[in-house]
Write a protein that holds these residues in place. Structure first.
Motif, PDB file in Angstrom:
ATOM      1  N   ASP A   1       0.914  -1.193   0.068  1.00 54.82           N
ATOM      2  CA  ASP A   1      -0.087  -0.030  -0.012  1.00 54.82           C
ATOM      3  C   ASP A   1       0.771   1.176   0.048  1.00 54.82           C
ATOM      4  O   ASP A   1       0.484   2.220  -0.532  1.00 54.82           O
ATOM      5  N   ASN A   2       2.003   1.248   0.389  1.00 51.56           N
ATOM      6  CA  ASN A   2       2.727   2.213   0.790  1.00 51.56           C
ATOM      7  C   ASN A   2       4.139   2.382  -0.101  1.00 51.56           C
ATOM      8  O   ASN A   2       5.149   3.084   0.136  1.00 51.56           O
ATOM      9  N   PHE A   3       4.099   1.381  -1.258  1.00 45.80           N
ATOM     10  CA  PHE A   3       5.488   1.194  -1.884  1.00 45.80           C
ATOM     11  C   PHE A   3       5.884   2.821  -2.515  1.00 45.80           C
ATOM     12  O   PHE A   3       7.022   3.143  -2.537  1.00 45.80           O
ATOM     13  N   LYS A   4       4.876   3.445  -2.909  1.00 45.61           N
ATOM     14  CA  LYS A   4       5.375   4.936  -3.712  1.00 45.61           C
ATOM     15  C   LYS A   4       5.544   5.628  -2.768  1.00 45.61           C
ATOM     16  O   LYS A   4       6.819   6.410  -2.868  1.00 45.61           O
ATOM     17  N   SER A   5       5.104   5.927  -1.370  1.00 45.26           N
ATOM     18  CA  SER A   5       5.422   6.493  -0.202  1.00 45.26           C
ATOM     19  C   SER A   5       6.939   6.042   0.064  1.00 45.26           C
ATOM     20  O   SER A   5       7.893   6.957   0.452  1.00 45.26           O
ATOM     21  N   ILE A   6       7.281   4.827   0.145  1.00 47.02           N
ATOM     22  CA  ILE A   6       8.615   4.359   0.556  1.00 47.02           C
ATOM     23  C   ILE A   6       9.501   4.758  -0.414  1.00 47.02           C
ATOM     24  O   ILE A   6      10.787   5.380  -0.155  1.00 47.02           O
ATOM     25  N   SER A   7       9.268   4.586  -1.569  1.00 51.16           N
ATOM     26  CA  SER A   7      10.139   5.029  -2.763  1.00 51.16           C
ATOM     27  C   SER A   7      10.705   6.605  -2.591  1.00 51.16           C
ATOM     28  O   SER A   7      11.787   6.917  -2.670  1.00 51.16           O
ATOM     29  N   ASP A   8       9.417   7.251  -2.390  1.00 51.65           N
ATOM     30  CA  ASP A   8       9.876   8.735  -2.271  1.00 51.65           C
ATOM     31  C   ASP A   8      10.658   9.104  -1.185  1.00 51.65           C
ATOM     32  O   ASP A   8      11.484  10.033  -1.189  1.00 51.65           O
ATOM     33  N   GLY A   9      10.174   8.489  -0.039  1.00 48.39           N
ATOM     34  CA  GLY A   9      10.952   8.625   1.169  1.00 48.39           C
ATOM     35  C   GLY A   9      12.425   8.243   0.916  1.00 48.39           C
ATOM     36  O   GLY A   9      13.586   8.850   1.365  1.00 48.39           O
ATOM     37  N   PHE A  10      12.723   7.254   0.308  1.00 50.61           N
ATOM     38  CA  PHE A  10      14.273   6.905  -0.147  1.00 50.61           C
ATOM     39  C   PHE A  10      14.642   8.037  -1.144  1.00 50.61           C
ATOM     40  O   PHE A  10      15.941   8.239  -0.637  1.00 50.61           O
ATOM     41  N   ASP A  11      14.081   8.634  -1.812  1.00 50.12           N
ATOM     42  CA  ASP A  11      14.493   9.678  -2.790  1.00 50.12           C
ATOM     43  C   ASP A  11      14.887  10.762  -1.937  1.00 50.12           C
ATOM     44  O   ASP A  11      15.842  11.408  -2.157  1.00 50.12           O
ATOM     45  N   ASN A  12      14.086  11.061  -0.957  1.00 59.46           N
ATOM     46  CA  ASN A  12      14.281  12.238  -0.091  1.00 59.46           C
ATOM     47  C   ASN A  12      15.574  12.051   0.953  1.00 59.46           C
ATOM     48  O   ASN A  12      16.116  13.047   1.453  1.00 59.46           O
ATOM     49  N   LEU A  13      15.898  10.918   0.974  1.00 61.89           N
ATOM     50  CA  LEU A  13      17.210  10.791   1.679  1.00 61.89           C
ATOM     51  C   LEU A  13      18.449  11.341   1.196  1.00 61.89           C
ATOM     52  O   LEU A  13      19.181  11.620   1.806  1.00 61.89           O
ATOM     53  N   GLY A  14      18.518  11.318  -0.173  1.00 61.30           N
ATOM     54  CA  GLY A  14      19.697  11.892  -1.021  1.00 61.30           C
ATOM     55  C   GLY A  14      21.105  11.261  -0.835  1.00 61.30           C
ATOM     56  O   GLY A  14      21.783  11.797  -1.057  1.00 61.30           O
ATOM     57  N   ASN A  15      20.898   9.936  -0.483  1.00 60.08           N
ATOM     58  CA  ASN A  15      22.023   9.216  -0.070  1.00 60.08           C
ATOM     59  C   ASN A  15      22.392   8.727  -1.413  1.00 60.08           C
ATOM     60  O   ASN A  15      21.881   8.313  -2.340  1.00 60.08           O
ATOM     61  N   ASN A  16      23.731   8.765  -1.665  1.00 62.31           N
ATOM     62  CA  ASN A  16      24.374   7.787  -2.778  1.00 62.31           C
ATOM     63  C   ASN A  16      25.215   6.819  -1.944  1.00 62.31           C
ATOM     64  O   ASN A  16      25.380   6.862  -1.121  1.00 62.31           O
ATOM     65  N   PHE A  17      25.083   6.051  -3.110  1.00 64.65           N
ATOM     66  CA  PHE A  17      25.916   4.473  -2.609  1.00 64.65           C
ATOM     67  C   PHE A  17      26.553   3.922  -3.560  1.00 64.65           C
ATOM     68  O   PHE A  17      26.082   4.100  -4.854  1.00 64.65           O
ATOM     69  N   ASP A  18      27.340   2.816  -3.389  1.00 68.78           N
ATOM     70  CA  ASP A  18      28.184   2.006  -4.281  1.00 68.78           C
ATOM     71  C   ASP A  18      27.621   0.601  -4.261  1.00 68.78           C
ATOM     72  O   ASP A  18      27.674   0.032  -3.408  1.00 68.78           O
ATOM     73  N   ILE A  19      26.917   0.417  -5.413  1.00 67.51           N
ATOM     74  CA  ILE A  19      26.467  -1.101  -5.342  1.00 67.51           C
ATOM     75  C   ILE A  19      27.210  -2.108  -6.070  1.00 67.51           C
ATOM     76  O   ILE A  19      26.970  -3.213  -6.227  1.00 67.51           O
ATOM     77  N   SER A  20      28.422  -1.553  -6.596  1.00 64.38           N
ATOM     78  CA  SER A  20      29.126  -2.471  -7.545  1.00 64.38           C
ATOM     79  C   SER A  20      30.025  -3.813  -6.606  1.00 64.38           C
ATOM     80  O   SER A  20      30.182  -4.618  -7.188  1.00 64.38           O
ATOM     81  N   GLU A  21      29.716  -3.496  -5.175  1.00 64.37           N
ATOM     82  CA  GLU A  21      30.580  -4.550  -4.454  1.00 64.37           C
ATOM     83  C   GLU A  21      29.328  -5.787  -3.842  1.00 64.37           C
ATOM     84  O   GLU A  21      29.736  -6.600  -3.139  1.00 64.37           O
ATOM     85  N   ILE A  22      28.258  -5.582  -4.238  1.00 65.35           N
ATOM     86  CA  ILE A  22      27.125  -6.303  -3.785  1.00 65.35           C
ATOM     87  C   ILE A  22      26.896  -7.250  -4.502  1.00 65.35           C
ATOM     88  O   ILE A  22      26.535  -7.277  -5.701  1.00 65.35           O
ATOM     89  N   THR A  23      27.088  -8.546  -4.158  1.00 66.04           N
ATOM     90  CA  THR A  23      27.103  -9.747  -4.673  1.00 66.04           C
ATOM     91  C   THR A  23      25.716 -10.881  -4.637  1.00 66.04           C
ATOM     92  O   THR A  23      25.878 -11.849  -5.198  1.00 66.04           O
ATOM     93  N   SER A  24      25.216 -10.448  -3.087  1.00 68.35           N
ATOM     94  CA  SER A  24      24.137 -11.399  -2.705  1.00 68.35           C
ATOM     95  C   SER A  24      23.141 -10.832  -2.182  1.00 68.35           C
ATOM     96  O   SER A  24      23.157  -9.680  -1.841  1.00 68.35           O
ATOM     97  N   VAL A  25      21.961 -11.331  -1.893  1.00 70.65           N
ATOM     98  CA  VAL A  25      20.668 -10.735  -1.382  1.00 70.65           C
ATOM     99  C   VAL A  25      21.077 -10.530   0.011  1.00 70.65           C
ATOM    100  O   VAL A  25      20.490  -9.482   0.506  1.00 70.65           O
ATOM    101  N   SER A  26      21.790 -11.173   0.696  1.00 73.46           N
ATOM    102  CA  SER A  26      22.088 -11.122   2.156  1.00 73.46           C
ATOM    103  C   SER A  26      22.923  -9.674   2.258  1.00 73.46           C
ATOM    104  O   SER A  26      22.578  -9.009   3.253  1.00 73.46           O
ATOM    105  N   GLU A  27      23.565  -9.375   1.307  1.00 74.40           N
ATOM    106  CA  GLU A  27      24.345  -8.124   1.324  1.00 74.40           C
ATOM    107  C   GLU A  27      23.384  -6.785   1.026  1.00 74.40           C
ATOM    108  O   GLU A  27      23.666  -5.938   1.417  1.00 74.40           O
ATOM    109  N   VAL A  28      22.588  -7.311   0.192  1.00 74.18           N
ATOM    110  CA  VAL A  28      21.676  -6.167  -0.420  1.00 74.18           C
ATOM    111  C   VAL A  28      20.786  -5.911   0.969  1.00 74.18           C
ATOM    112  O   VAL A  28      20.581  -4.713   1.264  1.00 74.18           O
TER     113      VAL A  28
END
Length: 167
Positions: free
Chosen positions: A44-71
């Motif tokens: 029900d709140n997927f859009k709000s969650i996604s928008d909330g993540f956008d508002n965090l403004g965090n940048n991150f590096d996903i190049s080292e993530i290789t597994s779902v547990s790391e995600v």
């Protein structure tokens, strides 16, 4: 590769849809005790969650993530993610990990329904040595079976309410 968090969600979908699942390295997410209310609020709140993540403004590096547990661990570690998820009805603890498990479980359910609706194409792929069901199973396999069962009970709602938001 530095990216914004909501773009990461889209990137996960793109990677999975291209059959190069992020979770190529076998790993498991520990049992999270996902509740039906977590799944309902996630949908029900997927859009709000996604928008909330956008508002965090965090940048991150996903190049080292290789597994779902790391995600899952990654989402649990980002400042502000816990608050966004709490504000949108995801119960603690481990809200970030719950989000990832629900995201992966929902993607599995959506993709399975799509493949179930096209048996001729699935058979043609199988004849060419591609087992599409085995490929998408990589999405649900890392999720604790009890947690996945809770997600799976919401299959109809995932397909009717969440799938259109992801297209």
């Amino acid at each position: 590769m530095k990216q914004r968090l909501s773009f990461f969600i889209a990137a996960v979908f793109a990677v999975v849809l291209s059959a190069n699942a992020v979770c190529q390295t076998p790993s498991k997410i520990e049992k999270l005790n996902i509740k039906a209310s977590d799944v309902t609020n996630f949908i029900d709140n997927f859009k709000s969650i996604s928008d909330g993540f956008d508002n965090l403004g965090n940048n991150f590096d996903i190049s080292e993530i290789t597994s779902v547990s790391e995600v899952a661990a990654f989402f649990d570690s980002i400042d502000g993610v816990d608050k966004v998820l709490k504000d949108n009805g995801i119960a603690g603890p481990s809200r970030g990990k719950k989000f990832v498990a629900m995201l992966y479980g929902s993607m599995y359910i959506i993709m399975k329904a799509q493949f179930d609706a096209m048996p001729e194409q699935v058979e043609a792929a199988k004849n060419q040595g591609v087992d599409v069901y085995a490929q998408i199973a990589q999405l649900k396999d890392p999720i604790d079976p009890a947690d996945f069962a809770v997600i799976e009970k919401q299959t109809a709602k995932i397909i009717s309410d969440l799938q259109p938001q992801l297209q």
